[in-house]
Design a protein around this motif. Structure first.
Motif, PDB file in Angstrom:
ATOM      1  N   PHE A 145     -23.028  44.665 -60.148  1.00 48.57           N
ATOM      2  CA  PHE A 145     -24.098  44.473 -61.138  1.00 48.57           C
ATOM      3  C   PHE A 145     -24.520  43.012 -61.175  1.00 48.57           C
ATOM      4  O   PHE A 145     -25.717  42.703 -61.178  1.00 48.57           O
ATOM      5  CB  PHE A 145     -23.635  44.899 -62.539  1.00 48.57           C
ATOM      6  N   VAL A 146     -23.554  42.119 -61.212  1.00 48.97           N
ATOM      7  CA  VAL A 146     -23.853  40.685 -61.229  1.00 48.97           C
ATOM      8  C   VAL A 146     -24.657  40.306 -59.991  1.00 48.97           C
ATOM      9  O   VAL A 146     -25.673  39.598 -60.078  1.00 48.97           O
ATOM     10  CB  VAL A 146     -22.548  39.865 -61.302  1.00 48.97           C
ATOM     11  N   GLU A 147     -24.241  40.804 -58.832  1.00 52.22           N
ATOM     12  CA  GLU A 147     -24.922  40.478 -57.579  1.00 52.22           C
ATOM     13  C   GLU A 147     -26.331  41.045 -57.528  1.00 52.22           C
ATOM     14  O   GLU A 147     -27.261  40.393 -57.040  1.00 52.22           O
ATOM     15  CB  GLU A 147     -24.097  41.000 -56.397  1.00 52.22           C
ATOM     16  N   ALA A 148     -26.523  42.272 -58.062  1.00 58.26           N
ATOM     17  CA  ALA A 148     -27.836  42.897 -58.019  1.00 58.26           C
ATOM     18  C   ALA A 148     -28.853  42.151 -58.880  1.00 58.26           C
ATOM     19  O   ALA A 148     -30.004  41.949 -58.473  1.00 58.26           O
ATOM     20  CB  ALA A 148     -27.737  44.357 -58.459  1.00 58.26           C
ATOM     21  N   PHE A 149     -28.466  41.727 -60.073  1.00 58.90           N
ATOM     22  CA  PHE A 149     -29.362  40.931 -60.910  1.00 58.90           C
ATOM     23  C   PHE A 149     -29.737  39.632 -60.201  1.00 58.90           C
ATOM     24  O   PHE A 149     -30.891  39.193 -60.244  1.00 58.90           O
ATOM     25  CB  PHE A 149     -28.688  40.610 -62.253  1.00 58.90           C
ATOM     26  N   LYS A 150     -28.752  39.023 -59.548  1.00 57.76           N
ATOM     27  CA  LYS A 150     -28.984  37.747 -58.871  1.00 57.76           C
ATOM     28  C   LYS A 150     -29.908  37.916 -57.669  1.00 57.76           C
ATOM     29  O   LYS A 150     -30.844  37.132 -57.472  1.00 57.76           O
ATOM     30  CB  LYS A 150     -27.627  37.168 -58.424  1.00 57.76           C
ATOM     31  N   ARG A 151     -29.668  38.944 -56.878  1.00 61.99           N
ATOM     32  CA  ARG A 151     -30.468  39.135 -55.656  1.00 61.99           C
ATOM     33  C   ARG A 151     -31.915  39.481 -55.969  1.00 61.99           C
ATOM     34  O   ARG A 151     -32.832  38.968 -55.327  1.00 61.99           O
ATOM     35  CB  ARG A 151     -29.849  40.254 -54.808  1.00 61.99           C
ATOM     36  N   GLU A 152     -32.119  40.383 -56.947  1.00 61.48           N
ATOM     37  CA  GLU A 152     -33.471  40.885 -57.194  1.00 61.48           C
ATOM     38  C   GLU A 152     -34.319  39.905 -57.994  1.00 61.48           C
ATOM     39  O   GLU A 152     -35.520  39.742 -57.723  1.00 61.48           O
ATOM     40  CB  GLU A 152     -33.401  42.232 -57.917  1.00 61.48           C
ATOM     41  N   TYR A 153     -33.719  39.251 -58.985  1.00 65.03           N
ATOM     42  CA  TYR A 153     -34.501  38.399 -59.881  1.00 65.03           C
ATOM     43  C   TYR A 153     -33.973  36.961 -59.988  1.00 65.03           C
ATOM     44  O   TYR A 153     -34.482  36.196 -60.803  1.00 65.03           O
ATOM     45  CB  TYR A 153     -34.547  39.023 -61.288  1.00 65.03           C
ATOM     46  N   ASP A 154     -32.944  36.623 -59.180  1.00 68.34           N
ATOM     47  CA  ASP A 154     -32.308  35.322 -59.311  1.00 68.34           C
ATOM     48  C   ASP A 154     -31.942  35.053 -60.770  1.00 68.34           C
ATOM     49  O   ASP A 154     -32.140  33.955 -61.303  1.00 68.34           O
ATOM     50  CB  ASP A 154     -33.222  34.198 -58.778  1.00 68.34           C
ATOM     51  N   PHE A 155     -31.402  36.088 -61.407  1.00 69.16           N
ATOM     52  CA  PHE A 155     -31.072  36.046 -62.835  1.00 69.16           C
ATOM     53  C   PHE A 155     -29.569  36.218 -62.994  1.00 69.16           C
ATOM     54  O   PHE A 155     -28.968  37.129 -62.423  1.00 69.16           O
ATOM     55  CB  PHE A 155     -31.812  37.172 -63.570  1.00 69.16           C
ATOM     56  N   PRO A 165     -39.964  41.231 -72.332  1.00 68.97           N
ATOM     57  CA  PRO A 165     -38.717  41.989 -72.274  1.00 68.97           C
ATOM     58  C   PRO A 165     -38.539  42.657 -70.911  1.00 68.97           C
ATOM     59  O   PRO A 165     -39.507  42.831 -70.157  1.00 68.97           O
ATOM     60  CB  PRO A 165     -38.879  43.045 -73.384  1.00 68.97           C
ATOM     61  N   MET A 166     -37.313  43.019 -70.600  1.00 74.04           N
ATOM     62  CA  MET A 166     -37.053  43.790 -69.388  1.00 74.04           C
ATOM     63  C   MET A 166     -37.741  45.152 -69.501  1.00 74.04           C
ATOM     64  O   MET A 166     -37.681  45.801 -70.541  1.00 74.04           O
ATOM     65  CB  MET A 166     -35.543  43.986 -69.179  1.00 74.04           C
ATOM     66  N   GLN A 167     -38.383  45.581 -68.424  1.00 71.02           N
ATOM     67  CA  GLN A 167     -39.137  46.825 -68.417  1.00 71.02           C
ATOM     68  C   GLN A 167     -38.521  47.820 -67.435  1.00 71.02           C
ATOM     69  O   GLN A 167     -37.661  47.467 -66.626  1.00 71.02           O
ATOM     70  CB  GLN A 167     -40.602  46.536 -68.057  1.00 71.02           C
ATOM     71  N   LYS A 168     -39.002  49.058 -67.506  1.00 66.50           N
ATOM     72  CA  LYS A 168     -38.467  50.112 -66.644  1.00 66.50           C
ATOM     73  C   LYS A 168     -38.580  49.727 -65.174  1.00 66.50           C
ATOM     74  O   LYS A 168     -37.659  50.001 -64.382  1.00 66.50           O
ATOM     75  CB  LYS A 168     -39.213  51.429 -66.890  1.00 66.50           C
ATOM     76  N   GLU A 169     -39.682  49.104 -64.798  1.00 69.70           N
ATOM     77  CA  GLU A 169     -39.867  48.713 -63.406  1.00 69.70           C
ATOM     78  C   GLU A 169     -38.805  47.700 -62.971  1.00 69.70           C
ATOM     79  O   GLU A 169     -38.353  47.718 -61.818  1.00 69.70           O
ATOM     80  CB  GLU A 169     -41.269  48.129 -63.198  1.00 69.70           C
ATOM     81  N   ASP A 170     -38.406  46.831 -63.882  1.00 68.34           N
ATOM     82  CA  ASP A 170     -37.356  45.865 -63.580  1.00 68.34           C
ATOM     83  C   ASP A 170     -36.018  46.573 -63.362  1.00 68.34           C
ATOM     84  O   ASP A 170     -35.273  46.247 -62.430  1.00 68.34           O
ATOM     85  CB  ASP A 170     -37.214  44.854 -64.724  1.00 68.34           C
ATOM     86  N   ILE A 171     -35.724  47.521 -64.243  1.00 67.60           N
ATOM     87  CA  ILE A 171     -34.475  48.284 -64.121  1.00 67.60           C
ATOM     88  C   ILE A 171     -34.459  49.034 -62.800  1.00 67.60           C
ATOM     89  O   ILE A 171     -33.447  49.060 -62.084  1.00 67.60           O
ATOM     90  CB  ILE A 171     -34.317  49.256 -65.304  1.00 67.60           C
ATOM     91  N   ASP A 172     -35.594  49.653 -62.441  1.00 66.39           N
ATOM     92  CA  ASP A 172     -35.689  50.385 -61.174  1.00 66.39           C
ATOM     93  C   ASP A 172     -35.400  49.469 -59.986  1.00 66.39           C
ATOM     94  O   ASP A 172     -34.664  49.836 -59.062  1.00 66.39           O
ATOM     95  CB  ASP A 172     -37.085  50.996 -61.015  1.00 66.39           C
TER      96      ASP A 172
END
Length: 269
Positions: free
Chosen positions: A27-37, A76-83
């Motif tokens: 989960f940590v890696e996925a947030f970082k890779r997709e949004y650098d978050f 805010p985070m949106q459905k497209e972001d979660i996808d």
């Protein structure tokens, strides 16, 4: 066993993957890779037990994460972001889940003993089917192969905390009575799932998500360290309604014997 028929286990943090690190680190890696978050491992752990799309959504709704996200992106985070995060998460999880398939100490002996007593072994998970299909052969190579394994996206009715994955286990295993089943899990949604199914529930304090210890840390920890980790997990499970709380699966046999006696005395969950 004269009364119990089956034990239903969660996977990560319960039977395999001490500390439940496979999903949290990715989960940590996925947030970082997709949004650098950046999210912390502790934040990634908070909604553990939910299906993984719902887990990402729940992480995004944590007040601290939501505030950082809005400050960074102005919305805010949106459905497209979660996808998008989910689509990044999935191949990473499939690739790496087999690396986290080592059995938790005591698991094989306990499960072999349950089978010797005539109990069926069910399982369910917050992992989707594509991830579970990668985990099953890796766990089998290490000595664990449940009689049934249901993934969070196998059923249209949905995953935890609803009871449907457990009820599907009952159907597959031809188990006739919910009160003759025990659900063992290291997360609050997994305990709620068991209660919603009408089963006995056993919360694991030290091997799973709530304590967050690695196996190596657990094995070298002094009693003060273990006591602190135990209290942390007990606080998380305080309002879960779990019938029993134990450290790891290795402590399960005494619980199973107690439940069998309670059933013999006419009690039910």
């Amino acid at each position: 066993m004269q009364h119990l028929q089956a034990v239903m286990f969660d996977w990560a943090g319960t039977v395999v993957d001490f500390g439940s690190f496979a999903p949290t680190t990715i989960f940590v890696e996925a947030f970082k890779r997709e949004y650098d978050f950046e999210i912390s491992l502790e934040e990634a752990r908070v909604p553990m037990g939910l299906g993984k799309w719902d887990h990402i959504k729940a992480v995004g709704e944590l007040p601290e994460v939501a505030a950082r996200w809005e400050a960074r992106f102005g919305r805010p985070m949106q459905k497209e972001d979660i996808d998008k995060i989910y689509q990044t998460f999935m191949p990473l999880q499939v690739k790496k889940v087999g690396e986290h398939a080592d059995l938790i100490p005591g698991a094989k002996a306990v499960i072999d003993n349950l089978r010797e007593q005539g109990l069926k072994i069910g399982s369910c998970t917050g992992y989707p089917r594509v991830v579970l299909d990668a985990l099953i052969p890796a766990a089998k190579a290490n000595g664990y192969s449940p009689d049934c394994a249901v993934a969070t996206d196998d059923l249209k009715a949905g995953g935890r905390p609803a009871p449907y994955m457990l009820l599907q286990n009952m159907l597959t295993l031809a188990v006739s009575d919910v009160k003759a089943c025990v659900k063992v899990d290291d997360s609050v949604p997994g305990i709620t799932e068991g209660l919603n199914a009408g089963m006995w529930t056993v919360a694991l304090l030290l091997s799973g998500n709530e304590a967050g210890l690695t196996q190596a840390e657990f094995e070298v920890a002094d009693e003060a360290t273990l006591a602190a980790a135990r209290v942390k997990a007990q606080d998380a499970f305080a309002h879960s309604g779990a019938h029993y709380q134990i450290d790891t699966i290795a402590d399960l046999p005494a619980v199973i014997a107690d439940i069998e006696q309670r059933l013999a005395n006419g009690e039910r969950p």
